[in-house]
Design a protein around this motif. Structure first.
Motif, PDB file in Angstrom:
ATOM      1  N   ALA A 198       0.852  -1.201   0.000  1.00  0.00           N
ATOM      2  CA  ALA A 198       0.000   0.000   0.000  1.00  0.00           C
ATOM      3  C   ALA A 198       0.883   1.244   0.000  1.00  0.00           C
ATOM      4  CB  ALA A 198      -0.874  -0.008   1.247  1.00  0.00           C
ATOM      5  N   PRO A 199       0.480   2.290  -0.746  1.00  0.00           N
ATOM      6  CA  PRO A 199       1.286   3.513  -0.738  1.00  0.00           C
ATOM      7  C   PRO A 199       1.136   4.264   0.588  1.00  0.00           C
ATOM      8  CG  PRO A 199      -0.728   3.833  -1.997  1.00  0.00           C
ATOM      9  CD  PRO A 199      -0.710   2.393  -1.581  1.00  0.00           C
ATOM     10  N   GLU A 200       2.135   5.081   0.924  1.00  0.00           N
ATOM     11  CA  GLU A 200       2.035   5.876   2.161  1.00  0.00           C
ATOM     12  C   GLU A 200       1.050   7.028   1.996  1.00  0.00           C
ATOM     13  OE1 GLU A 200       5.845   7.122   3.579  1.00  0.00           O
ATOM     14  OE2 GLU A 200       6.539   5.043   3.739  1.00  0.00           O
ATOM     15  N   ARG A 201       0.950   7.521   0.761  1.00  0.00           N
ATOM     16  CA  ARG A 201       0.030   8.631   0.480  1.00  0.00           C
ATOM     17  C   ARG A 201      -0.730   8.347  -0.806  1.00  0.00           C
ATOM     18  NH1 ARG A 201       0.577  13.012   3.165  1.00  0.00           N
ATOM     19  NH2 ARG A 201       2.264  13.031   4.657  1.00  0.00           N
ATOM     20  N   CYS A 202      -1.951   8.827  -0.861  1.00  0.00           N
ATOM     21  CA  CYS A 202      -2.666   8.839  -2.148  1.00  0.00           C
ATOM     22  C   CYS A 202      -3.771   9.889  -2.062  1.00  0.00           C
ATOM     23  CB  CYS A 202      -3.233   7.461  -2.498  1.00  0.00           C
ATOM     24  SG  CYS A 202      -4.580   6.962  -1.464  1.00  0.00           S
ATOM     25  N   ALA A 250      -8.452   6.911  -1.771  1.00  0.00           N
ATOM     26  CA  ALA A 250      -8.312   5.500  -1.381  1.00  0.00           C
ATOM     27  C   ALA A 250      -9.677   4.837  -1.485  1.00  0.00           C
ATOM     28  CB  ALA A 250      -7.794   5.397   0.046  1.00  0.00           C
ATOM     29  N   CYS A 280      -5.724   4.430  -4.921  1.00  0.00           N
ATOM     30  CA  CYS A 280      -5.280   3.104  -4.474  1.00  0.00           C
ATOM     31  C   CYS A 280      -6.443   2.333  -3.876  1.00  0.00           C
ATOM     32  CB  CYS A 280      -4.125   3.194  -3.496  1.00  0.00           C
ATOM     33  SG  CYS A 280      -4.589   3.703  -1.856  1.00  0.00           S
ATOM     34  N   THR A 331      -1.791   4.570   5.341  1.00  0.00           N
ATOM     35  CA  THR A 331      -1.920   5.340   4.106  1.00  0.00           C
ATOM     36  C   THR A 331      -2.645   6.630   4.460  1.00  0.00           C
ATOM     37  OG1 THR A 331      -1.973   3.386   2.681  1.00  0.00           O
ATOM     38  CG2 THR A 331      -2.950   5.408   1.783  1.00  0.00           C
TER      39      THR A 331
END
Ligand code: FAD
Length: 414
Positions: free
Chosen positions: A11-15, A18, A43, A204
């Motif tokens: 999973a990305p740290e930021r988006c 979501a 994401c 995230t």
């Protein structure tokens, strides 16, 4: 990405956006958001190791045409639009689907008024090709079925919704989005101008989120600050399978006339895209939100069901229907007898146990089983609170509806 769908991407740290839940609804929503907002990072966070594991992978596989639903409801509009889009999507992406048609059969005179009401609803909803048939018409379409009158819906069909959902996931990846699996979201917190989602991979930080968590939708909504009403109550739906030499008993799809006050369509006989013929599903309150086996009971799930005042109000109203469901779940002969009302040749020796699905059915505090699709808002988030059948059929239309709502609520530029 393999044909089986994305696996354990991190999973990305930021988006920017979501989507929690990688079933057919979450993936359709993520796809719609990614296509409309090409500059935004999208994401999907899915708790299982593969997408489409729960309801999306355990259902009747029927593309509903929109016959049953109250005219003017979201289900009516989104199912009719969604069915058209589902056929187009399957064709464009070479996913097997078939417009095989279905018959809804009345077996006694007491059902005729309900059959008439179904026809009225179907016409009001704009279902293409709907036609009233008599006993001979039923036999012409389904030589082994019997009834006194029926409705033929030629636009009803079949597809593999798990394959459709995997294809939506590929669309998300192709537009630059990500799909993280094995990533259960555990906590949700508003933090300034973003949402902090704590999950199995860490956290995230998202600008906004759409929650499409199926059987766990109420828990995530409450974690984000929404009302606990409605609660999700799991209804287990078991299927039987015809032995291969008896498959000719069913050409396409054979359905009963359902009780209009219940959101379930009754035990039906359905040919699947792989040629299998299934009978079911039953509808029994389950001891867990993933009760694929009858014996699976989870303490928290059971308590959530038993402590909800709506459960007892519902049981008071539907106790006799509940007893009939219990007998079908416990006795193979009772289950087969239900389907033999429409296909009298059917016998216990013709069937084998198949799989079960678990419906995520929203139940109000007042004991009302929510019939329509339902959505709600919390700060920086949208929640899909009730997406039962025909939500798989309607997934592209539901996604458009949710993306429109997100565009407004999240003030996204187009
Ligand atoms: C027995 C049965 C028969 C049906 N027949 C039909 C039919 O013939 N035609 C039709 O159109 N519809 C049918 N349906 C309905 C259809 O299957 C569902 O409406 C549809 O699949 C709902 O999709 P979903 O994405 O909302 O739910 P799901 O497919 O259940 O997906 C929800 C996802 O959220 C994930 N999730 C949950 N909690 C978290 C968390 N904390 N963090 C991250 N992820 C999480 C889950 O793992 C899951 O993958 C049927 C359903 C059942 C059960």
């Amino acid at each position: 990405m393999s044909g089986a769908g994305p696996r354990d991407a991190h999973a990305p740290e930021r988006c920017d956006l979501a989507v929690v839940g990688g079933g057919i609804i979450g993936l359709a929503v993520a796809r719609a958001l990614a296509r409309r907002n090409p500059l935004a990072s999208v994401c999907v966070l899915e708790r299982e190791h593969q997408v489409a594991t729960h309801q999306t992978g355990h259902n009747s596989g029927v593309i509903h045409a929109g016959v049953y639903y109250t005219p003017g409801s979201l289900k009516a509009r989104l199912c009719v639009e969604g069915a058209r889009e589902m056929y187009e999507y399957c064709e464009q992406h070479e996913i097997p689907s078939e417009r095989c048609g279905k018959v809804i059969i009345a077996t006694d005179r007491a059902e005729l008024a309900r059959l008439e009401e179904l026809e009225r609803r179907g016409r009001a909803n704009g279902v293409p090709g709907l036609r009233r048939i008599d006993a001979a018409g039923i036999e012409e379409l389904e030589p082994h079925a019997r009834g006194i009158a029926g409705l033929h819906s030629p636009n009803t069909g079949i597809a593999d919704f798990q394959a459709v959902a995997r294809s939506y996931a590929r669309d998300v990846l192709d537009t630059g989005g990500s799909v993280a699996t094995g990533c259960e979201v555990l906590r949700v917190a508003v933090q300034g101008r973003s949402l902090r989602l704590t999950h199995a991979h860490g956290t995230t930080t998202a600008g906004h989120a759409v929650f499409c968590a199926g059987a766990w939708a109420d828990r995530l909504a409450v974690a984000a600050g929404a009302s606990p009403d409605p609660r999700i109550v799991p209804f287990r739906g078991a299927y039987l399978r015809l032995v291969p030499e008896r498959r000719p008993l069913v050409r396409a799809l054979i359905y009963p006339v359902p009780d209009p006050s219940l959101p379930f369509l009754g035990v039906h006989l359905t040919r699947h895209i792989d040629g299998d013929v299934l009978i079911g599903p039953t509808a029994l309150i389950a001891g867990a939100r993933d009760a694929y086996r009858l014996a699976t009971v989870r303490r928290r799930d059971l308590l959530d069901t038993l402590e909800w005042p709506g459960t007892w109000r519902m049981l008071r109203r539907w106790w006799s229907t509940g007893l009939a469901e219990l007998s079908r779940a416990a006795l193979l002969s009772a289950f087969v007898r239900t389907a033999a009302r429409y296909v009298p040749e059917l016998q216990v020796a013709d069937v084998r146990p198949a799989f079960a699905g678990v419906r995520a059915q929203a139940l109000g505090r007042d004991g009302r089983l929510l019939d329509d699709f339902a959505f709600s808002h919390t700060e920086r988030a949208l929640h899909v609170r009730n997406a039962p059948s025909p939500a798989a059929t309607s997934s592209l239309a539901i996604a458009r509806h949710v993306a429109d709502e997100a565009q407004r609520a999240f003030d996204l530029e187009r």
